[in-house]
Scaffold this motif. Structure first.
Motif, short mmCIF file in Angstrom:
data_model
loop_
_atom_site.label_atom_id
_atom_site.label_comp_id
_atom_site.label_asym_id
_atom_site.label_seq_id
_atom_site.Cartn_x
_atom_site.Cartn_y
_atom_site.Cartn_z
N ALA A 1 -11.59 -12.90 -19.43
CA ALA A 1 -10.46 -12.38 -18.63
C ALA A 1 -10.92 -11.95 -17.25
O ALA A 1 -10.30 -12.31 -16.23
N PHE A 2 -12.02 -11.21 -17.18
CA PHE A 2 -12.46 -10.68 -15.88
C PHE A 2 -12.96 -11.81 -14.97
O PHE A 2 -12.73 -11.78 -13.75
N ALA A 3 -13.65 -12.80 -15.54
CA ALA A 3 -14.12 -13.92 -14.70
C ALA A 3 -12.91 -14.68 -14.14
O ALA A 3 -12.93 -15.15 -13.00
N THR A 4 -11.86 -14.79 -14.94
CA THR A 4 -10.64 -15.47 -14.47
C THR A 4 -9.99 -14.66 -13.35
O THR A 4 -9.62 -15.20 -12.31
N LEU A 5 -9.88 -13.35 -13.57
CA LEU A 5 -9.25 -12.51 -12.55
C LEU A 5 -10.08 -12.49 -11.27
O LEU A 5 -9.54 -12.44 -10.16
N ASP A 6 -11.41 -12.57 -11.40
CA ASP A 6 -12.27 -12.63 -10.20
C ASP A 6 -11.96 -13.86 -9.35
O ASP A 6 -11.96 -13.80 -8.13
N LEU A 7 -11.71 -15.00 -10.02
CA LEU A 7 -11.39 -16.22 -9.27
C LEU A 7 -10.05 -16.07 -8.55
O LEU A 7 -9.90 -16.46 -7.40
N LEU A 8 -9.08 -15.50 -9.26
CA LEU A 8 -7.70 -15.47 -8.73
C LEU A 8 -7.43 -14.31 -7.77
O LEU A 8 -6.47 -14.36 -7.00
N ARG A 9 -8.26 -13.25 -7.84
CA ARG A 9 -7.92 -12.01 -7.12
C ARG A 9 -7.69 -12.24 -5.63
O ARG A 9 -6.71 -11.79 -5.07
N CYS A 10 -8.62 -12.98 -4.98
CA CYS A 10 -8.44 -13.12 -3.53
C CYS A 10 -7.22 -14.00 -3.21
O CYS A 10 -6.64 -13.87 -2.12
N SER A 11 -6.80 -14.83 -4.16
CA SER A 11 -5.62 -15.67 -3.88
C SER A 11 -4.35 -14.82 -3.86
O SER A 11 -3.35 -15.22 -3.25
N VAL A 12 -4.37 -13.65 -4.50
CA VAL A 12 -3.21 -12.75 -4.40
C VAL A 12 -3.09 -12.26 -2.96
O VAL A 12 -2.00 -12.20 -2.38
N GLY A 13 -4.26 -11.94 -2.37
CA GLY A 13 -4.26 -11.56 -0.95
C GLY A 13 -3.78 -12.71 -0.07
O GLY A 13 -3.04 -12.50 0.89
N ALA A 14 -4.19 -13.95 -0.43
CA ALA A 14 -3.78 -15.11 0.38
C ALA A 14 -2.26 -15.29 0.34
O ALA A 14 -1.63 -15.61 1.35
N ALA A 15 -1.67 -15.08 -0.84
CA ALA A 15 -0.21 -15.21 -0.95
C ALA A 15 0.47 -14.14 -0.08
O ALA A 15 1.47 -14.42 0.59
N ALA A 16 -0.11 -12.93 -0.07
CA ALA A 16 0.46 -11.86 0.77
C ALA A 16 0.36 -12.24 2.25
O ALA A 16 1.28 -11.98 3.04
N VAL A 17 -0.75 -12.89 2.63
CA VAL A 17 -0.90 -13.35 4.02
C VAL A 17 0.18 -14.39 4.35
O VAL A 17 0.78 -14.37 5.42
N GLY A 18 0.45 -15.28 3.39
CA GLY A 18 1.49 -16.30 3.61
C GLY A 18 2.86 -15.66 3.82
O GLY A 18 3.62 -16.06 4.70
N LEU A 19 3.17 -14.66 3.00
CA LEU A 19 4.47 -13.97 3.14
C LEU A 19 4.54 -13.26 4.50
O LEU A 19 5.57 -13.30 5.18
N ALA A 20 3.43 -12.62 4.89
CA ALA A 20 3.41 -11.91 6.17
C ALA A 20 3.50 -12.89 7.34
O ALA A 20 4.16 -12.61 8.35
N GLN A 21 2.86 -14.06 7.19
CA GLN A 21 2.95 -15.08 8.25
C GLN A 21 4.41 -15.51 8.43
O GLN A 21 4.89 -15.69 9.55
N ARG A 22 5.11 -15.65 7.31
CA ARG A 22 6.51 -16.04 7.38
C ARG A 22 7.33 -14.97 8.11
O ARG A 22 8.20 -15.28 8.94
N ALA A 23 7.03 -13.69 7.80
CA ALA A 23 7.74 -12.59 8.46
C ALA A 23 7.49 -12.64 9.97
O ALA A 23 8.41 -12.46 10.78
N LEU A 24 6.24 -12.92 10.35
CA LEU A 24 5.91 -13.00 11.78
C LEU A 24 6.62 -14.19 12.42
O LEU A 24 7.20 -14.08 13.51
N ASP A 25 6.58 -15.35 11.73
CA ASP A 25 7.26 -16.54 12.27
C ASP A 25 8.74 -16.26 12.54
O ASP A 25 9.29 -16.63 13.57
N GLU A 26 9.37 -15.59 11.56
CA GLU A 26 10.80 -15.30 11.69
C GLU A 26 11.05 -14.31 12.83
O GLU A 26 12.02 -14.43 13.57
N ALA A 27 10.14 -13.32 12.95
CA ALA A 27 10.30 -12.31 14.01
C ALA A 27 10.17 -12.96 15.39
O ALA A 27 10.93 -12.66 16.31
#
Ligand SMILES: Cc1cc2nc3c(=O)[nH]c(=O)nc-3n(C[C@H](O)[C@H](O)[C@H](O)COP(=O)(O)OP(=O)(O)OC[C@H]3O[C@@H](n4cnc5c(N)ncnc54)[C@H](O)[C@@H]3O)c2cc1C
Length: 351
Positions: free
Chosen positions: A245-271
């Motif tokens: 479980a932890f090795a799996t979460l280690d792989l995916l953890r930074c991708s949660v940050g990447a998804a947040a960056v994508g959402l924030a990029q969209r907010a900036l694009d719209e602004a």
């Protein structure tokens, strides 16, 4: 969607061995043509979720979640690929991002610990979008403290009997198979937890509740009511569940940050788009210095956030170091940058 691809590409190139801009561009174009212009809100959530997985498979993007040997893109699954794909998917469509992430989260334990038969059976259809995956560890009383989970798997000869409840399980009711973490030896605590690969149609595996979220995200509660599985459902060795479980979460953890960056990029694009088209006092509001300061600050914080995410992904892939992907840093990063960008976009639009 405003196109700010030039800034995005320049900032992340150092963390990739080869040019990553082609993949970014391919995902972005695909989202615009296949997803954004189609069924964004219409139809049943579960049907839309399943359709997203099928389309991601047909588009070849799920290959980044599985190793080459089982129909994937590369020799090993790379955190940087997951980040790049998730950033662009999240920028375009949150549900598509969720479904992509879950294919990786639900299948990586099989990649890591599955035997030949389990990998052959589940990984190629996962990469094609024909098999939908899920990862079930959280329980009503075991969230961050996953080692305290209560679900039991009692060995009876060549079988295990599972009893217990899992909550907040993404893809509950949609998944074809679940990776489930249960205690086989409670007295050993965290070292007595094992992983199981269980098909959704197994008797005793019941979807108890479908939880409605603000975001389009299939999620719910599943119950194991004397759910009997053969010992061939064991994923990896008994007692190694938490390591998987932890090795799996280690792989995916930074991708949660990447998804947040994508959402924030969209907010900036719209602004940016709004402030360039909205006119007051005879000119676009983007020409007022107060608005320019806000947009510049959003762009700077977003760029810093993106660099931190891809540095963490690079550290995972290349340096075998997950300290850069420390959940505390990632959590701070998400809260600081995504949390700020969205309200600012709303303030600029006076929402
Ligand atoms: C949208 C969504 C999808 C999810 N999908 C899945 C899934 O597919 N599979 C799955 O198994 N789970 C899933 N989860 C569950 C998720 O992993 C848990 O929410 C997470 O583990 C946290 O558990 P909790 O919500 O019970 O919070 P708690 O553990 O109760 O934490 C509550 C708060 O206390 C803080 N806290 C806890 N411990 C500490 C500490 N030691 N020091 C300081 N602060 C602390 C936490 O940061 C949090 O702010 C999902 C959750 C969400 C919201």
């Amino acid at each position: 969607m405003a196109n700010s691809k030039a800034e995005n590409q320049n900032s992340i190139l150092p963390f990739f061995e080869t040019d990553s801009s082609a993949l970014r561009e391919r995902v972005r174009l695909w989202v615009e043509q296949e997803i954004a212009s189609r069924d964004r809100v219409d139809g049943d959530l579960e049907q839309r979720a399943i359709a997203r997985v099928r389309r991601l498979g047909a588009g070849g993007f799920l290959k980044y979640a599985v190793p080459e040997e089982f129909g994937g893109m590369r020799n090993t699954v790379q955190a940087r690929d997951l980040c790049l794909v998730r950033e662009e998917l999240a920028r375009g469509d949150a549900l598509t991002d969720t479904m992509f992430a879950m294919q990786a989260l639900g299948s990586y334990p099989i990649t890591l610990a599955g035997n030949g038969a389990q990998r052959d059976r589940f990984l190629p259809p996962t990469a094609r979008g024909e098999c939908i995956a899920a990862f079930a560890i959280t329980e009503p009383v075991a969230g961050s403290d996953v080692a305290s989970l209560q679900t039991r798997a009692v060995r009876r000869g060549n079988e295990f009997c599972l009893t217990g409840t899992k909550s907040f399980i993404s893809n509950a009711g949609v998944a074809d198979c679940y990776v489930v973490f249960a205690s086989t030896e409670p007295e050993k605590k965290s070292k007595g937890i094992s992983a199981f690969l269980i098909e959704a149609k197994t008797p005793g595996l019941v979807v108890k509740e479908k939880t409605e979220l603000l975001s389009p995200h299939p999620i719910g509660v599943i119950e194991f009511a004397d759910c009997v599985v053969g010992e061939d459902a064991l994923l990896g060795r008994e007692g190694k569940g938490l390591q998987i479980a932890f090795a799996t979460l280690d792989l995916l953890r930074c991708s949660v940050g990447a998804a947040a960056v994508g959402l924030a990029q969209r907010a900036l694009d719209e602004a940016v788009q709004y402030s360039e088209t909205r006119r007051q006092f005879g000119r676009p509001i983007a020409e007022f210095q107060g608005i320019e300061f806000k947009l510049a600050e959003m762009a700077t914080e977003l760029e810093a956030s993106r660099l931190l995410v891809y540095q963490a992904a690079w550290a995972h892939d290349c340096a075998g170091d997950d300290s850069a992907a420390d959940p505390r840093r990632q959590g701070l990063d998400r809260r600081q940058h995504y949390g700020k960008a969205i309200p600012r976009r709303a303030r600029i639009a006076d929402l």
